[in-house]
Design a protein around this motif. Structure first.
Motif, short mmCIF file in Angstrom:
data_model
loop_
_atom_site.label_atom_id
_atom_site.label_comp_id
_atom_site.label_asym_id
_atom_site.label_seq_id
_atom_site.Cartn_x
_atom_site.Cartn_y
_atom_site.Cartn_z
N VAL A 1 0.84 -1.21 0.00
CA VAL A 1 0.00 0.00 0.00
C VAL A 1 0.87 1.25 0.00
O VAL A 1 0.63 2.21 -0.75
CB VAL A 1 -0.95 -0.01 1.21
CG1 VAL A 1 -1.65 1.34 1.36
CG2 VAL A 1 -1.99 -1.12 1.07
N ARG B 1 -3.64 -0.86 -6.66
CA ARG B 1 -2.62 -1.63 -5.94
C ARG B 1 -3.10 -1.98 -4.53
O ARG B 1 -2.84 -3.06 -4.02
CB ARG B 1 -1.33 -0.84 -5.88
CG ARG B 1 -0.16 -1.57 -5.23
CD ARG B 1 0.19 -2.84 -6.00
NE ARG B 1 1.32 -3.53 -5.41
CZ ARG B 1 2.57 -3.38 -5.80
NH1 ARG B 1 2.86 -2.55 -6.80
NH2 ARG B 1 3.53 -4.05 -5.22
N ILE B 2 -3.79 -1.04 -3.88
CA ILE B 2 -4.30 -1.29 -2.54
C ILE B 2 -5.29 -2.46 -2.56
O ILE B 2 -5.23 -3.38 -1.74
CB ILE B 2 -4.96 -0.03 -1.97
CG1 ILE B 2 -3.89 1.05 -1.72
CG2 ILE B 2 -5.71 -0.33 -0.68
CD1 ILE B 2 -4.46 2.40 -1.35
N SER C 1 -3.42 -5.73 -3.36
CA SER C 1 -2.66 -6.22 -2.21
C SER C 1 -3.58 -6.89 -1.20
O SER C 1 -3.24 -7.92 -0.61
CB SER C 1 -1.90 -5.07 -1.55
OG SER C 1 -1.00 -4.47 -2.45
#
Length: 341
Positions: free
Chosen positions: A28, A210-211, A214
């Motif tokens: 993150v 991406r957060i 992930s």
């Protein structure tokens, strides 16, 4: 294998939960800059803007370092309160000490990943292979083995897993400096404000993605520990290691593929990009399908390598192996989309 055979399942599961939490936070904090650098730097080199490379690196790295420091302080301060929710009250003290040890290394890991991504953006896979895939992972293996042989406990295990990031950071920064020296460009660099808009205009949406990515990729281990127990998390984590083994090759192909695609798209060479994508997909199938067919067919036997009782998670291996057959068949389509902008 060392952890599951050498330590109780509850301690192994607590370590895996702590490291999964660490990797979520680190990913993150990275804010998608690894993808941003791999796309933007080849475009700048291909368009004769090599003088913009150092400034773009600062534009990318500064927010990552700031956010990772804030996250590290927050984890260190809240670890005692957070630990019971992750692994239950019984294992909370162990989890808390592990989280605090890992928090100290969080900014280092974020800077490390930025440096390696930047080196890939300059067209070199060697730093990622030598420093990360061989160096850091090799040091982690040795450090965990020494911890086991020395009779170390939870805190020693967390440090053995995390401190190789510090060694890797120095090596990655040195290598990146050498690569930047080879790409030193003459001329006036672009204004800071223009570079900020250019880089973060592409990378900011990627940071949000991406957060989410992930969370999908890492939260399963944390959820198993929180909803069941650290021992169950150890079983689940061991079962997913065979999947990760196959993903190592796929990830390597994607990492090598991305800067090539970015350069090809920047020059509008779409047919060449098609050929590279097809070749990458074919290589992935050739390398990974035999592995996943074997893991699906011999799951109980393979799981026994982790120690007594771990064969109980064989069904997890079968389900994930069959899923990865389909996922690999699609090829690195996400890399194509990202490098195409």
């Amino acid at each position: 294998v060392i952890v599951t055979n050498g330590f109780p399942a509850s301690l192994a599961g607590t370590l895996f939960t702590a490291t999964a939490t660490f990797l979520i936070l680190e990913s993150v904090a990275l804010l998608g800059t690894d993808t941003g650098l791999v796309r933007c730097w080849p475009v700048q080199v291909a368009s004769g803007r090599a003088a913009d490379l150092p400034r773009t690196l600062v534009v990318a790295a500064a927010p990552v370092l700031g956010l990772s420091v804030v996250a590290a302080v927050a984890v260190y301060a809240t670890a005692p309160a957070l630990a019971p929710y992750l692994v239950g009250p019984e294992h909370a003290p162990t989890m808390s000490s592990m989280l605090r040890a890992l928090a100290l290394v969080l900014p280092v890991a974020a800077a490390y990943d930025v440096a390696l991504a930047a080196s890939r953006g300059l067209g070199s896979m060697r730093p990622t292979v030598v420093v990360d895939n061989v160096g850091r992972l090799g040091l982690q293996f040795v450090a965990v083995l020494v911890t086991y042989l020395a009779g170390g406990g939870a805190l020693a295990l967390a440090l053995a897993w995390s401190l190789p990031y510090l060694v890797g950071l120095f090596a990655a920064l040195w290598w990146l400096r050498v690569l930047l020296g080879r790409h030193a460009g003459a001329g006036q660099p672009t204004a800071w404000s223009v570079l900020v808009r250019e880089f973060w205009g592409y990378t900011a949406p990627r940071a949000v993605a991406r957060i989410v990515q992930s969370g999908l990729k890492r939260s399963d281990i944390v959820m198993v520990a929180a909803l069941a127990s650290p021992a169950e998390a150890a079983l689940y984590t061991a079962a997913t290691r065979f999947i990760v083994l196959g993903q190592l090759f796929v990830q390597s192909v994607q990492q090598a593929l991305s800067p090539q695609l970015s350069s090809l798209f920047a020059r509008a060479e779409t047919r060449a990009a098609d050929a590279v994508y097809q070749a990458a997909t074919a290589w992935s199938l050739i390398a990974v399908w035999p592995l996943y067919l074997v893991t699906a067919g011999f799951a109980p036997t393979l799981m026994s390598v982790f120690g007594d009782g771990y064969a109980a998670a064989a069904d997890v291996v079968v389900i994930l192996s069959l899923t990865m057959l389909l996922a690999t068949l699609c090829g690195p389509v996400d890399s194509v989309l990202l490098m195409a902008g």
